[in-house]
Design a protein around this motif. Structure first.
Motif, PDB file in Angstrom:
ATOM      1  N   ARG A  26      82.168  29.381 -25.863  1.00 45.26           N
ATOM      2  CA  ARG A  26      82.765  29.000 -27.146  1.00 45.26           C
ATOM      3  C   ARG A  26      84.285  28.902 -26.969  1.00 45.26           C
ATOM      4  NH1 ARG A  26      81.294  30.834 -32.560  1.00 45.26           N
ATOM      5  NH2 ARG A  26      79.928  32.407 -31.614  1.00 45.26           N
ATOM      6  N   ARG A  27      84.845  27.790 -27.398  1.00 42.57           N
ATOM      7  CA  ARG A  27      86.296  27.625 -27.327  1.00 42.57           C
ATOM      8  C   ARG A  27      86.918  28.145 -28.621  1.00 42.57           C
ATOM      9  NH1 ARG A  27      88.448  25.373 -23.421  1.00 42.57           N
ATOM     10  NH2 ARG A  27      90.372  25.025 -24.600  1.00 42.57           N
ATOM     11  N   ILE A  28      87.851  29.060 -28.473  1.00 48.14           N
ATOM     12  CA  ILE A  28      88.518  29.661 -29.633  1.00 48.14           C
ATOM     13  C   ILE A  28      90.020  29.526 -29.464  1.00 48.14           C
ATOM     14  CG2 ILE A  28      88.946  31.812 -30.884  1.00 48.14           C
ATOM     15  CD1 ILE A  28      86.116  32.659 -30.154  1.00 48.14           C
ATOM     16  N   ASP A  29      90.662  28.913 -30.432  1.00 43.18           N
ATOM     17  CA  ASP A  29      92.105  28.710 -30.359  1.00 43.18           C
ATOM     18  C   ASP A  29      92.820  29.645 -31.334  1.00 43.18           C
ATOM     19  OD1 ASP A  29      92.013  26.654 -28.422  1.00 43.18           O
ATOM     20  OD2 ASP A  29      91.414  25.223 -29.962  1.00 43.18           O
ATOM     21  N   ILE A  30      92.735  30.940 -31.037  1.00 37.65           N
ATOM     22  CA  ILE A  30      93.488  31.950 -31.779  1.00 37.65           C
ATOM     23  C   ILE A  30      94.235  32.779 -30.748  1.00 37.65           C
ATOM     24  CG2 ILE A  30      93.393  33.919 -33.364  1.00 37.65           C
ATOM     25  CD1 ILE A  30      90.680  32.951 -34.320  1.00 37.65           C
ATOM     26  N   SER A  31      95.493  33.054 -31.000  1.00 38.30           N
ATOM     27  CA  SER A  31      96.246  33.882 -30.065  1.00 38.30           C
ATOM     28  C   SER A  31      97.023  34.945 -30.830  1.00 38.30           C
ATOM     29  CB  SER A  31      97.219  33.027 -29.246  1.00 38.30           C
ATOM     30  OG  SER A  31      98.314  32.608 -30.035  1.00 38.30           O
ATOM     31  N   ALA A  32      97.248  36.062 -30.147  1.00 38.17           N
ATOM     32  CA  ALA A  32      98.050  37.131 -30.751  1.00 38.17           C
ATOM     33  C   ALA A  32      99.477  36.656 -30.992  1.00 38.17           C
ATOM     34  CB  ALA A  32      98.040  38.360 -29.849  1.00 38.17           C
ATOM     35  N   THR A  33      99.975  35.790 -30.116  1.00 37.03           N
ATOM     36  CA  THR A  33     101.329  35.246 -30.305  1.00 37.03           C
ATOM     37  C   THR A  33     101.420  34.472 -31.609  1.00 37.03           C
ATOM     38  OG1 THR A  33     101.628  35.062 -27.908  1.00 37.03           O
ATOM     39  CG2 THR A  33     103.092  33.743 -29.306  1.00 37.03           C
ATOM     40  N   GLU A  34     100.425  33.636 -31.877  1.00 33.81           N
ATOM     41  CA  GLU A  34     100.394  32.882 -33.132  1.00 33.81           C
ATOM     42  C   GLU A  34     100.394  33.823 -34.338  1.00 33.81           C
ATOM     43  OE1 GLU A  34      97.269  30.057 -35.660  1.00 33.81           O
ATOM     44  OE2 GLU A  34      96.701  30.896 -33.714  1.00 33.81           O
ATOM     45  N   ILE A  35      99.598  34.880 -34.253  1.00 34.86           N
ATOM     46  CA  ILE A  35      99.502  35.820 -35.371  1.00 34.86           C
ATOM     47  C   ILE A  35     100.839  36.515 -35.602  1.00 34.86           C
ATOM     48  CG2 ILE A  35      98.425  37.977 -36.121  1.00 34.86           C
ATOM     49  CD1 ILE A  35      95.892  36.945 -34.563  1.00 34.86           C
ATOM     50  N   ARG A  36     101.479  36.950 -34.534  1.00 38.97           N
ATOM     51  CA  ARG A  36     102.784  37.609 -34.690  1.00 38.97           C
ATOM     52  C   ARG A  36     103.814  36.657 -35.302  1.00 38.97           C
ATOM     53  NH1 ARG A  36     101.454  39.482 -29.408  1.00 38.97           N
ATOM     54  NH2 ARG A  36     103.026  38.101 -28.487  1.00 38.97           N
ATOM     55  N   HIS A  37     103.789  35.399 -34.883  1.00 39.95           N
ATOM     56  CA  HIS A  37     104.721  34.411 -35.449  1.00 39.95           C
ATOM     57  C   HIS A  37     104.450  34.189 -36.934  1.00 39.95           C
ATOM     58  CE1 HIS A  37     105.758  32.413 -31.317  1.00 39.95           C
ATOM     59  NE2 HIS A  37     106.387  33.553 -31.513  1.00 39.95           N
ATOM     60  N   ARG A  38     103.179  34.161 -37.312  1.00 37.48           N
ATOM     61  CA  ARG A  38     102.840  33.965 -38.722  1.00 37.48           C
ATOM     62  C   ARG A  38     103.297  35.155 -39.561  1.00 37.48           C
ATOM     63  NH1 ARG A  38      99.554  29.778 -40.129  1.00 37.48           N
ATOM     64  NH2 ARG A  38      98.927  30.881 -42.025  1.00 37.48           N
ATOM     65  N   VAL A  39     103.115  36.355 -39.038  1.00 36.16           N
ATOM     66  CA  VAL A  39     103.562  37.549 -39.776  1.00 36.16           C
ATOM     67  C   VAL A  39     105.077  37.504 -39.961  1.00 36.16           C
ATOM     68  CG1 VAL A  39     103.775  40.060 -39.688  1.00 36.16           C
ATOM     69  CG2 VAL A  39     101.628  38.971 -39.005  1.00 36.16           C
ATOM     70  N   LYS A  40     105.780  37.182 -38.885  1.00 40.20           N
ATOM     71  CA  LYS A  40     107.238  37.118 -38.958  1.00 40.20           C
ATOM     72  C   LYS A  40     107.703  36.050 -39.944  1.00 40.20           C
ATOM     73  CE  LYS A  40     111.312  36.899 -35.948  1.00 40.20           C
ATOM     74  NZ  LYS A  40     111.774  36.733 -34.546  1.00 40.20           N
ATOM     75  N   ILE A  60      97.511  35.871 -42.572  1.00 40.59           N
ATOM     76  CA  ILE A  60      96.745  35.990 -41.323  1.00 40.59           C
ATOM     77  C   ILE A  60      95.316  36.453 -41.581  1.00 40.59           C
ATOM     78  CG2 ILE A  60      98.783  36.445 -39.888  1.00 40.59           C
ATOM     79  CD1 ILE A  60      97.975  39.446 -39.989  1.00 40.59           C
ATOM     80  N   ASP A  61      94.926  36.521 -42.866  1.00 45.27           N
ATOM     81  CA  ASP A  61      93.605  37.063 -43.202  1.00 45.27           C
ATOM     82  C   ASP A  61      92.461  36.273 -42.575  1.00 45.27           C
ATOM     83  OD1 ASP A  61      95.621  37.458 -45.534  1.00 45.27           O
ATOM     84  OD2 ASP A  61      94.171  39.086 -45.779  1.00 45.27           O
ATOM     85  N   HIS A  62      92.681  35.004 -42.265  1.00 46.99           N
ATOM     86  CA  HIS A  62      91.636  34.185 -41.650  1.00 46.99           C
ATOM     87  C   HIS A  62      91.603  34.341 -40.134  1.00 46.99           C
ATOM     88  CE1 HIS A  62      95.393  32.018 -41.459  1.00 46.99           C
ATOM     89  NE2 HIS A  62      94.879  31.059 -40.708  1.00 46.99           N
ATOM     90  N   LEU A  63      92.542  35.095 -39.570  1.00 45.48           N
ATOM     91  CA  LEU A  63      92.658  35.219 -38.120  1.00 45.48           C
ATOM     92  C   LEU A  63      92.322  36.605 -37.589  1.00 45.48           C
ATOM     93  CD1 LEU A  63      96.017  33.263 -37.657  1.00 45.48           C
ATOM     94  CD2 LEU A  63      93.704  32.415 -37.233  1.00 45.48           C
ATOM     95  N   VAL A  64      92.411  37.609 -38.435  1.00 50.90           N
ATOM     96  CA  VAL A  64      92.122  38.989 -38.019  1.00 50.90           C
ATOM     97  C   VAL A  64      91.183  39.614 -39.046  1.00 50.90           C
ATOM     98  CG1 VAL A  64      94.382  39.233 -36.903  1.00 50.90           C
ATOM     99  CG2 VAL A  64      94.078  40.014 -39.247  1.00 50.90           C
ATOM    100  N   PRO A  65      90.437  40.658 -38.660  1.00 51.60           N
ATOM    101  CA  PRO A  65      89.619  41.365 -39.658  1.00 51.60           C
ATOM    102  C   PRO A  65      90.487  41.871 -40.807  1.00 51.60           C
ATOM    103  CG  PRO A  65      89.051  42.079 -37.436  1.00 51.60           C
ATOM    104  CD  PRO A  65      90.287  41.236 -37.308  1.00 51.60           C
ATOM    105  N   HIS A  66      89.933  41.903 -42.002  1.00 56.84           N
ATOM    106  CA  HIS A  66      90.714  42.293 -43.180  1.00 56.84           C
ATOM    107  C   HIS A  66      91.353  43.677 -43.047  1.00 56.84           C
ATOM    108  CE1 HIS A  66      89.802  38.676 -45.304  1.00 56.84           C
ATOM    109  NE2 HIS A  66      88.498  38.889 -45.269  1.00 56.84           N
TER     110      HIS A  66
END
Length: 203
Positions: free
Chosen positions: A164-178, A183-189
């Protein structure tokens, strides 16, 4: 070994997956790939091992060890076959995979071990510390990442039958938080709530 749960006694060998990484933060992509590995490779359990100090990275993780562990616990708390080990965080010095595998082998002497790696890591696998010894202790399970990978003919590297190809990265999540983006659609609630409560990744 700290952080593991007990597996039920069985006459056959335990099939144990090991998923190492920074998990800064853990996200839905990690969990989906872990679930795929568990089901497609018929694993009995999958052990998450957050890295203490990667020998390949000069910078420390953005979140502290304690907070990365807390987020992982929240992410897997309802998954009885997802286990957590803090062995690398508790170990002094660089987090060499061979040391982790030896420690897990001592805790599960009869287990068949599968170490999950991203496909982009395959090209550098022979540069890992004591890589030849490592190949004798585990089979590597390739997780899809990037467009292409070279072939490995050693017989120690397996691929998921249905990758399965998944295009989610921790870097993306950190940038979104900043950037104050959701980010609710990218990490568990519970992880999203923890990040917000502790004001992680804002700087």
């Amino acid at each position: 070994m700290k952080g593991k749960r007990k597996a039920s006694t069985t006459n056959r060998r335990l099939r144990l997956g090991i998923y190492g990484g920074t998990f800064d933060p853990v996200h839905n992509g990690h969990l989906l790939l872990a679930r795929d590995a568990l089901e497609q490779m018929h694993l009995d359990a999958l052990l998450f091992v957050p890295c203490g100090r990667s020998p390949f990275k000069t910078r420390r993780p953005h979140a502290t060890d304690t907070k990365r562990l807390a987020m992982l616990r929240l992410a897997i708390k309802d998954e009885s076959r997802f286990w957590l080990s803090r062995c690398e965080i508790d170990r002094a010095g660089p987090s060499y995979t061979i040391d982790t595998v030896i420690e897990i082998r001592e805790a599960f002497p009869r287990a068949e071990l599968f170490w999950l790696i991203g496909a982009d890591q395959l090209a550098g696998l022979d540069k890992w510390h004591r890589s030849k010894e490592l190949r004798g202790l585990v089979k590597f399970l390739l997780l899809p990442r990037g467009e292409t990978t070279r072939k490995d003919r050693s017989g120690t590297v397996l691929s998921l039958p249905q990758p399965r190809r998944i295009d989610i990265s921790a870097t993306e999540i950190r940038h979104r938080v900043k950037s104050r983006l959701p980010i609710d659609h990218l990490v568990p609630h519970p992880v999203a709530a923890y990040i917000k409560r502790h004001r992680l990744y804002l700087s």
